[in-house]
Design an enzyme around this catalytic site. Structure first.
Site, mmCIF file in Angstrom:
data_model
loop_
_atom_site.group_PDB
_atom_site.id
_atom_site.type_symbol
_atom_site.label_atom_id
_atom_site.label_comp_id
_atom_site.label_asym_id
_atom_site.label_seq_id
_atom_site.Cartn_x
_atom_site.Cartn_y
_atom_site.Cartn_z
ATOM 1 C CE LYS A 79 11.125 8.153 -71.808
ATOM 2 N NZ LYS A 79 12.038 9.225 -71.214
ATOM 3 C CB SER A 154 14.622 8.221 -74.404
ATOM 4 O OG SER A 154 14.600 9.025 -72.893
ATOM 5 C CB SER A 178 15.122 11.774 -72.702
ATOM 6 O OG SER A 178 15.609 11.049 -73.404
#
Length: 419
Positions: A79, A154, A178
């Site tokens: 990420k 996210s 997320s």
């Protein structure tokens, strides 16, 4: 001929160890997959130009019989809010558009030491602050099954990379869904790890924003893997869990394999969550799943949380997030309003908690910690005598992109973005 990008991490590692594939072949296959799909999906925003060279080194080490780690030769993605030495890390935040860390986050250090090859960075919502994946630097990530829909956020880029075969394993973060929401929207597996099990140093903004001392969040946000099987989640968890010199929050207890499942699982099942009920399609899937479990001989106890308890849990969460992240986050007056819109909280308990949290005194902050401890104790009581609690991740499958905080349609009824 087998498409290597369709295999999970565990199977790929077995092929490597048995000599039925090389690390170079794995990296080349996934880079070709990225070349074919990423322009439309926009899941990966930075690629590692050294990936092939690293793969050659991994193959040489294996051929020479050198000691290898549990992820040796496996391509993975990370990420874009988790720092990677020598590889751009932005968190989708314009002031960090050229940020190239000099050190790995603790999690990345462990992944590399285990022999994994970092292919690149997966897209993220701006400062990991939305349940959709879009930011001013790289734009919107599309759901791999229907490009008109969001993959969630996210860690949306992470979920898309894994679901589409561009990566067998990605590592994301989760404060308020997320990892779990993108895994749900993209049809893969994700693990929000227990707080205090995986080091979080080097994560933006949890560990602070580079060049902005004083930012950061100490509680509730964690790192965890996304994969296409539970076995791959367990493999990844064994690598990343355990104490680390850079994170005092991780208990000095070594990671161990999960215990064998008991002969008879004790399961609790919730069709709704508090005052919210999922849409009819989701209820149908959940009911069918419950039927399969019962046909297998498992007994499920119905358990829906009390809406008043859920409101207190939201308040405890919001007070700490507001206190730890809100006060110091640059441009709070702008970002704070955006975050409140994200969470769809006009006049609700969570909006009040976030707003109140950012203004807490030391005594108020200690009170917020106590409130959180009370909720955690109540969860322990709720789960007493239960091995697992099964409940919906969200009220709907993947939704279409929308203005931040806009209501979600649930069978014709507008429902808060938080649900």
């Amino acid at each position: 001929m087998i498409d290597l990008t369709e295999l999970g991490a565990t199977e790929l590692l077995t092929r490597l160890q048995e000599g039925r594939a090389t690390a170079v072949e794995l990296v080349e296959a996934h880079l070709a997959r990225i070349e074919a799909l990423n322009a439309d999906l926009n899941a990966l925003v930075t690629l590692n130009p050294e990936a092939i060279d690293i793969a050659r080194d991994r193959d040489l080490a294996l051929a020479q019989g050198s000691a290898v780690g549990p992820l040796h030769g496996l391509p993975v993605t990370i990420k874009d809010s988790i720092e990677t030495a020598g590889l751009r890390t932005t968190a989708g935040y314009p002031p960090l558009k050229s940020h190239v860390p000099t050190r790995d986050a603790a999690l990345v250090e462990r992944i590399r030491r285990a022999g994994a090859i970092v292919l690149g960075k997966s897209n993220v919502s701006r400062l990991a602050a939305d349940w959709q994946t879009d930011n001013p630097l790289f734009g919107r990530t599309a759901n791999p099954w229907d490009h008109r829909l969001t993959p969630g956020g996210s860690s949306g880029g992470a979920a898309v990379a894994v679901a589409s075969g561009m990566s067998p394993l990605d590592f994301g973060t989760d404060l308020g869904g997320s990892i779990r929401i993108p895994a749900h929207f993209c049809g893969i597996f994700g693990l929000k790890t227990t707080e205090g099990r995986v080091p979080g140093s080097g994560v933006i903004p949890d560990d602070g924003i580079p060049g902005r001392p004083g930012t950061g969040i100490l509680h509730q946000s964690v790192c965890g893997p996304l994969a296409r099987s539970v076995a791959d989640l367990q493999l990844a968890f064994r690598v990343i869990a355990g104490p680390h010199r850079d994170d005092h929050r991780v208990a000095p207890v070594p990671s161990a394999d999960l215990p064998a499942l008991p002969d008879s699982l004790r399961l609790a099942f919730s069709m709704s969550f508090g005052a919210h009920e999922p849409d009819r399609a989701t209820q149908g899937v959940l009911a069918a799943f419950r039927g399969r479990l019962e046909s297998a001989g498992l007994t499920l106890r119905h358990m829906d949380p009390d809406p008043a308890w859920l409101a207190r849990a939201w308040r405890a969460w919001g007070l700490l997030v507001g206190a730890e992240l809100g006060r110091e986050l640059p441009g709070w007056q702008r970002i704070g309003m955006r975050v409140r819109r994200i969470l769809g909280m006009q006049g609700c308990v969570l909006e009040a908690a976030l707003t109140e949290g950012r203004m807490l005194s030391v005594q108020g902050y200690l009170g917020a910690l106590r409130a959180r401890a009370v909720v955690a104790g109540e969860v322990d009581e709720i789960l007493d005598g239960v091995d697992a609690w099964l409940c919906p991740v969200s009220l709907t499958p993947a939704i279409a992109p929308r203005r931040i905080g806009a209501a979600v349609d649930v069978d014709g009824k507008p429902v808060s973005y938080t649900a």
